[in-house]
Design a protein around this motif. Structure first.
Motif, PDB file in Angstrom:
ATOM      1  N   LEU A  27       0.992  -1.214   0.005  1.00  0.00           N
ATOM      2  CA  LEU A  27      -0.120   0.079  -0.105  1.00  0.00           C
ATOM      3  C   LEU A  27       0.970   1.165  -0.094  1.00  0.00           C
ATOM      4  CD1 LEU A  27      -2.676   1.114  -0.072  1.00  0.00           C
ATOM      5  CD2 LEU A  27      -3.005   0.945   2.500  1.00  0.00           C
ATOM      6  N   PRO A  28       1.813   1.389   0.852  1.00  0.00           N
ATOM      7  CA  PRO A  28       2.556   2.660   0.747  1.00  0.00           C
ATOM      8  C   PRO A  28       3.323   2.741  -0.617  1.00  0.00           C
ATOM      9  CG  PRO A  28       3.019   1.554   2.842  1.00  0.00           C
ATOM     10  CD  PRO A  28       2.318   0.487   2.043  1.00  0.00           C
ATOM     11  N   ILE A  29       3.888   1.624  -1.073  1.00  0.00           N
ATOM     12  CA  ILE A  29       4.460   1.842  -2.523  1.00  0.00           C
ATOM     13  C   ILE A  29       3.532   2.305  -3.574  1.00  0.00           C
ATOM     14  CG2 ILE A  29       5.776   0.223  -4.126  1.00  0.00           C
ATOM     15  CD1 ILE A  29       6.490  -1.604  -1.930  1.00  0.00           C
ATOM     16  N   GLY A  30       2.284   1.522  -3.384  1.00  0.00           N
ATOM     17  CA  GLY A  30       1.338   2.039  -4.497  1.00  0.00           C
ATOM     18  C   GLY A  30       1.002   3.569  -4.257  1.00  0.00           C
ATOM     19  N   PHE A  31       0.888   4.052  -2.993  1.00  0.00           N
ATOM     20  CA  PHE A  31       0.631   5.319  -2.670  1.00  0.00           C
ATOM     21  C   PHE A  31       1.425   6.332  -3.166  1.00  0.00           C
ATOM     22  CE2 PHE A  31       0.352   9.149  -0.314  1.00  0.00           C
ATOM     23  CZ  PHE A  31      -0.782   9.497   0.034  1.00  0.00           C
ATOM     24  N   PHE A  32       2.874   5.814  -2.917  1.00  0.00           N
ATOM     25  CA  PHE A  32       4.018   6.623  -3.245  1.00  0.00           C
ATOM     26  C   PHE A  32       4.212   6.697  -4.925  1.00  0.00           C
ATOM     27  CE2 PHE A  32       8.665   6.726  -4.426  1.00  0.00           C
ATOM     28  CZ  PHE A  32       8.995   7.779  -3.850  1.00  0.00           C
ATOM     29  N   PRO A 111      11.408  -0.137   0.317  1.00  0.00           N
ATOM     30  CA  PRO A 111      11.120  -0.338  -1.127  1.00  0.00           C
ATOM     31  C   PRO A 111      11.076   1.270  -1.851  1.00  0.00           C
ATOM     32  CG  PRO A 111      10.031  -2.010   0.053  1.00  0.00           C
ATOM     33  CD  PRO A 111      10.807  -1.229   1.022  1.00  0.00           C
ATOM     34  N   LEU A 112      10.228   2.164  -1.016  1.00  0.00           N
ATOM     35  CA  LEU A 112      10.051   3.624  -1.429  1.00  0.00           C
ATOM     36  C   LEU A 112      11.442   4.158  -1.885  1.00  0.00           C
ATOM     37  CD1 LEU A 112       7.558   4.765   0.939  1.00  0.00           C
ATOM     38  CD2 LEU A 112       7.046   3.846  -0.916  1.00  0.00           C
ATOM     39  N   VAL A 113      12.402   3.938  -1.147  1.00  0.00           N
ATOM     40  CA  VAL A 113      13.778   4.601  -1.594  1.00  0.00           C
ATOM     41  C   VAL A 113      14.486   3.631  -2.802  1.00  0.00           C
ATOM     42  CG1 VAL A 113      16.202   4.727  -0.611  1.00  0.00           C
ATOM     43  CG2 VAL A 113      14.421   4.970   0.858  1.00  0.00           C
ATOM     44  N   LEU A 114      14.208   2.232  -2.794  1.00  0.00           N
ATOM     45  CA  LEU A 114      14.639   1.759  -4.111  1.00  0.00           C
ATOM     46  C   LEU A 114      13.728   2.174  -5.297  1.00  0.00           C
ATOM     47  CD1 LEU A 114      14.982  -1.884  -2.670  1.00  0.00           C
ATOM     48  CD2 LEU A 114      16.859  -0.092  -2.926  1.00  0.00           C
ATOM     49  N   LEU A 115      12.623   2.633  -5.132  1.00  0.00           N
ATOM     50  CA  LEU A 115      11.615   2.944  -6.097  1.00  0.00           C
ATOM     51  C   LEU A 115      11.769   4.433  -6.820  1.00  0.00           C
ATOM     52  CD1 LEU A 115       9.288   1.957  -7.853  1.00  0.00           C
ATOM     53  CD2 LEU A 115       7.889   2.893  -6.227  1.00  0.00           C
ATOM     54  N   THR A 116      12.458   5.369  -5.927  1.00  0.00           N
ATOM     55  CA  THR A 116      12.867   6.749  -6.161  1.00  0.00           C
ATOM     56  C   THR A 116      13.696   6.884  -7.457  1.00  0.00           C
ATOM     57  OG1 THR A 116      14.515   6.666  -4.672  1.00  0.00           O
ATOM     58  CG2 THR A 116      12.421   7.567  -3.972  1.00  0.00           C
ATOM     59  N   PRO A 117      14.542   6.179  -8.016  1.00  0.00           N
ATOM     60  CA  PRO A 117      15.423   6.411  -9.236  1.00  0.00           C
ATOM     61  C   PRO A 117      14.529   6.284 -10.499  1.00  0.00           C
ATOM     62  CG  PRO A 117      16.581   5.180  -8.019  1.00  0.00           C
ATOM     63  CD  PRO A 117      15.132   5.147  -7.270  1.00  0.00           C
ATOM     64  N   LEU A 118      13.250   5.090 -10.439  1.00  0.00           N
ATOM     65  CA  LEU A 118      12.518   5.083 -11.316  1.00  0.00           C
ATOM     66  C   LEU A 118      11.597   6.198 -11.532  1.00  0.00           C
ATOM     67  CD1 LEU A 118      11.419   3.106 -13.575  1.00  0.00           C
ATOM     68  CD2 LEU A 118      10.014   1.940 -12.003  1.00  0.00           C
TER      69      LEU A 118
END
Length: 220
Positions: A27-32, A111-118
């Motif tokens: 859920l946080p990943i989808g929200f982010f 996972p939010l940190v790892l997703l930031t470059p994309l």
């Protein structure tokens, strides 16, 4: 067989809780991702404009996404009596609070940190800023989760306390968000990343004790 220490038990329990709801950890990943990806549809897709606001948008999305999973961080433990048992343990309660917050950050924050470059590439953030931004988001996200943990502990006894958690946590996020945004500016990352690191260290030093004090009040 020797029983696990309360700290390890709390960490493992928090990991299990984060995954128990199926989509709970996602859920946080989808929200982010959703909050960040909506920006081009609202401000336009012009590259220079997106590049100018991209890092700031990511900070706002990161701060809000870190609050998504905080409502149940300590609430379930208070409801089933686990928190009262932990309060009676010889192990300091602030270490148990730290273990639970770190577990939630591992599942929902890292996972939010790892997703930031994309997401940054999508928002036209310059390529040479992506790695420093990722470091900054890692430091800032950890601080966000620890301050969010304090708010979650304060609201543990409040049913549907999501709004209260947001009201308590967002003012605590401000210094980290300011230093993080400054650290993302070209040519200013060096000194400002140190201020961001100091802000995170302050959160790591203060938040566990504040959370444990709030939890003891909830138990009493």
């Amino acid at each position: 067989m020797r029983s696990p220490s309360p700290i390890r038990a709390a960490f493992r329990q928090a990991l299990a809780e984060a995954w128990a709801g199926g989509a709970g950890a996602l859920l946080p990943i989808g929200f982010f991702a959703g909050a960040a990806m909506l920006v081009p549809f609202t401000v336009g897709s012009e590259a220079n404009q997106l590049a100018a606001i991209g890092t700031g948008v990511l900070w706002v999305a990161l701060a809000l996404a870190s609050l998504v999973s905080m409502e149940r961080l300590f609430q379930a433990d208070l409801e089933d009596g686990t928190l009262e048992l932990w309060a009676q343990e010889d192990c300091p309660l602030f270490l148990i609070a730290t273990a639970k917050i770190l577990a939630h950050w591992t599942v929902s924050g890292l996972p939010l940190v790892l997703l930031t470059p994309l997401i940054g590439i999508t928002l036209q953030v310059p390529a040479d800023q992506l790695l420093p931004a990722m470091l900054a988001y890692g430091l800032g996200g950890l601080a966000f989760f620890f301050w969010g943990g304090v708010a979650g502990a304060l609201a543990a006894s409040v049913p549907r306390g999501g709004l209260l958690i947001a009201l308590l946590a967002l003012p605590l996020f401000v210094p980290t968000a300011i230093f993080g945004a400054l650290a993302a500016e070209p040519g200013a990352a060096g000194p400002n990343i140190l201020f961001l690191a100091a802000s995170t260290l302050f959160a790591l030093a203060v938040a566990p004790f504040a959370a444990s004090a709030a939890l003891r009040l909830a138990v009493d």
